[in-house]
Design an enzyme around this catalytic site. Structure first.
Site, PDB file in Angstrom:
ATOM      1  N   ASP A  35      83.458  17.446 -26.307  1.00 37.37           N
ATOM      2  CA  ASP A  35      82.982  17.113 -27.655  1.00 37.37           C
ATOM      3  C   ASP A  35      82.966  18.326 -28.576  1.00 37.37           C
ATOM      4  O   ASP A  35      82.267  18.347 -29.584  1.00 37.37           O
ATOM      5  CB  ASP A  35      81.586  16.479 -27.587  1.00 37.37           C
ATOM      6  CG  ASP A  35      80.549  17.417 -26.983  1.00 37.37           C
ATOM      7  OD1 ASP A  35      80.957  18.465 -26.435  1.00 37.37           O
ATOM      8  OD2 ASP A  35      79.351  17.106 -27.072  1.00 37.37           O
ATOM      9  N   HIS A 346     117.181  32.867 -34.114  1.00 35.92           N
ATOM     10  CA  HIS A 346     116.428  32.055 -35.072  1.00 35.92           C
ATOM     11  C   HIS A 346     116.985  32.223 -36.484  1.00 35.92           C
ATOM     12  O   HIS A 346     117.851  33.078 -36.732  1.00 35.92           O
ATOM     13  CB  HIS A 346     114.937  32.415 -35.041  1.00 35.92           C
ATOM     14  CG  HIS A 346     114.636  33.854 -35.340  1.00 35.92           C
ATOM     15  ND1 HIS A 346     114.628  34.374 -36.617  1.00 35.92           N
ATOM     16  CD2 HIS A 346     114.316  34.893 -34.529  1.00 35.92           C
ATOM     17  CE1 HIS A 346     114.309  35.643 -36.578  1.00 35.92           C
ATOM     18  NE2 HIS A 346     114.128  36.003 -35.331  1.00 35.92           N
ATOM     19  N   HIS A 357     105.100  27.342 -42.421  1.00 36.74           N
ATOM     20  CA  HIS A 357     106.465  26.812 -42.526  1.00 36.74           C
ATOM     21  C   HIS A 357     106.371  25.687 -43.548  1.00 36.74           C
ATOM     22  O   HIS A 357     106.170  24.514 -43.201  1.00 36.74           O
ATOM     23  CB  HIS A 357     106.966  26.323 -41.169  1.00 36.74           C
ATOM     24  CG  HIS A 357     107.359  27.445 -40.258  1.00 36.74           C
ATOM     25  ND1 HIS A 357     108.611  27.589 -39.739  1.00 36.74           N
ATOM     26  CD2 HIS A 357     106.656  28.505 -39.796  1.00 36.74           C
ATOM     27  CE1 HIS A 357     108.667  28.671 -38.984  1.00 36.74           C
ATOM     28  NE2 HIS A 357     107.484  29.245 -39.007  1.00 36.74           N
ATOM     29  N   GLU A 380     113.251  37.373 -42.435  1.00 42.10           N
ATOM     30  CA  GLU A 380     112.806  37.934 -41.160  1.00 42.10           C
ATOM     31  C   GLU A 380     113.883  37.960 -40.079  1.00 42.10           C
ATOM     32  O   GLU A 380     113.746  37.303 -39.034  1.00 42.10           O
ATOM     33  CB  GLU A 380     111.599  37.156 -40.646  1.00 42.10           C
ATOM     34  CG  GLU A 380     111.784  35.630 -40.631  1.00 42.10           C
ATOM     35  CD  GLU A 380     110.572  34.909 -40.087  1.00 42.10           C
ATOM     36  OE1 GLU A 380     110.108  35.261 -38.975  1.00 42.10           O
ATOM     37  OE2 GLU A 380     110.085  33.987 -40.758  1.00 42.10           O
TER      38      GLU A 380
END
Length: 436
Positions: A35, A346, A357, A380
């Site tokens: 929980d 990538h 993103h 990048e």
């Protein structure tokens, strides 16, 4: 952010949906284990249009409705439940503070929703992960379809609002850019701190802890994404997050960490020598990645196609690896057949904004989208040579001295009317700065 901006966004969006009705679901409360709940993070589309930051809420936009064009269904005030889980805005304040024309308790959704959909020509709704609510919308649509031939009105289709909403989100307003600059400034300070801390014997998690402490200390929500603090061969793992290794002299430290500020994000990567000096091989590859990044940034210009900045970084990296004997053959064939991908697997960047993103179409069929003023993109490129590196078939084996090196350099770049603005320029990246 002022409520006037959220109102303006709703007006722009409603102008696009015309005589339709948009239904947006808030993010759910997510359970970490048993929980114990995760910290709540609102759905970005919901937040973009409302600024409302609670779970279990529905926003309805019905521009055709005479009086209730913006309606909120929210959790009502409940003293006992608020004692456990925090204060709620409540129904009355949802109208007063968030500009809703009408607000209801979420328990009245089934009773009230029909009146905001029955005269629309279509429903704009994203069929997301909430299957129960998906079914609620589908059942409502099917029920109204059965009466269409009798009444001649009602929604005849369901469309995803993202196709209309995401282009609006792509172009950042002055207010949004101010928040992103703040997120950048905080992350920039944290990266300066990482530069000072990267000493042999330091643990990756020590740097992570100090950077994320600074994110909160400066008023940020926290890390924009799980921080990557990767030393040695860990830098060859793109999404490494264990951050539990002790750094050693002569290694590299790759730090990919950004700050979230009022829901807007920064995303910065730097690669540092742990012992203040690059080895010969590290320096050669670092300068190659930096050259690729600078060449890619030059392609981030208004009206330039999305693929150009990636193509620039790929060509630079391939040329450099060929000159080192790590790739061989015809350069055009290497690029076309992606024989460079064991080194650079990538893309060169992604949209940045409310989501790290962020939303935005890059390509429609064979046509690449073009950069436009007000958009923000990361740049990048990287080179990663794992200890167990396997080259593309027919390519040479990589000598041991190059193995275990991972380098990425990432900046956040705003497209302007006349060119670009490197928002993260305050974070050093020259060889001289890295070796200080």
């Amino acid at each position: 952010m002022m409520q006037s901006e959220f109102r303006q966004r709703r007006e722009q969006f409603m102008a696009k949906i015309g005589t339709g009705t948009a239904i947006l679901r808030s993010a759910p409360t997510a359970v970490m284990h048993n929980d114990v709940e995760y910290n709540f993070r609102q759905d970005s589309n919901f937040f973009y249009l409302t600024g409302f930051n609670e779970a279990d809420a529905i926003a309805v936009l019905a521009p055709w409705h005479e009086t209730h064009k913006f309606v909120l269904f929210v959790q009502p005030k409940d003293r006992d439940k608020e004692t456990w889980s925090g204060y709620r805005i409540g129904v009355d304040a949802a109208k007063e503070q968030y500009g809703a024309d009408e607000a209801y308790p979420i328990s009245e959704l089934d009773e009230k929703l029909t009146q905001y959909v029955e005269k629309a020509d279509r429903i704009f709704y994203h069929l997301g992960r909430d299957r129960t609510f998906n079914q609620t919308v589908l059942d409502l649509w099917q029920r109204l379809m059965t009466t269409y031939e009798k009444k001649g009105t009602g929604p005849i289709a369901i469309e995803d609002p993202a196709l209309l909403l995401h282009p609006l989100r792509q172009t950042k307003s002055a207010s949004e850019l101010a928040l992103m600059r703040k997120a950048v400034a905080i992350a920039a300070e944290a990266h300066h701190l990482a530069l000072e801390m990267r000493k042999p014997g330091c643990y990756e998690y020590e740097i992570q802890a100090e950077m994320e402490r600074l994110f909160r200390l400066r008023g940020g929500v926290g890390a924009a994404y799980p921080s990557i603090v990767a030393s040695g061969a860990n830098a060859c793992i793109l999404h490494y997050t264990e951050n539990n290794r002790q750094m050693q002299d002569g290694e590299l430290l790759l730090v990919d960490a950004g700050c979230s500020y009022d829901y807007y994000n920064s995303d910065i990567t730097r690669t540092y020598p742990v012992g203040n000096q690059f080895t010969a091989e590290q320096k050669i590859l670092y300068e190659l990645v930096l050259k690729a990044q600078l060449n890619a940034i030059e392609q981030v210009q208004p009206n330039n196609a999305w693929n150009l900045f990636h193509d620039a970084s790929v060509r630079t990296i391939v040329e450099g690896l060929m000159s080192l004997g790590l790739l061989q053959g015809d350069i055009e064939e290497i690029i076309k057949e992606e024989k460079y991908k064991p080194f650079f697997m990538h893309g060169t960047g992604h949209w940045l904004g409310l989501d790290v993103h962020d939303v935005g179409i890059r390509q429609i069929g064979e046509t690449w989208q073009t950069f436009q003023p007000g958009q923000v993109v990361t740049v990048e490129p990287g080179i990663y040579i794992r200890p167990d590196f396997q080259p593309f078939e027919g390519q040479p084996q990589v000598p041991d001295r190059w193995r275990g090196i991972g380098i990425r350099i990432e900046d956040d770049v705003l497209i302007t009317e006349t060119g670009h603005d490197v928002l993260t320029a305050a974070v050093p990246k020259t060889v001289e700065a890295m070796e200080r």
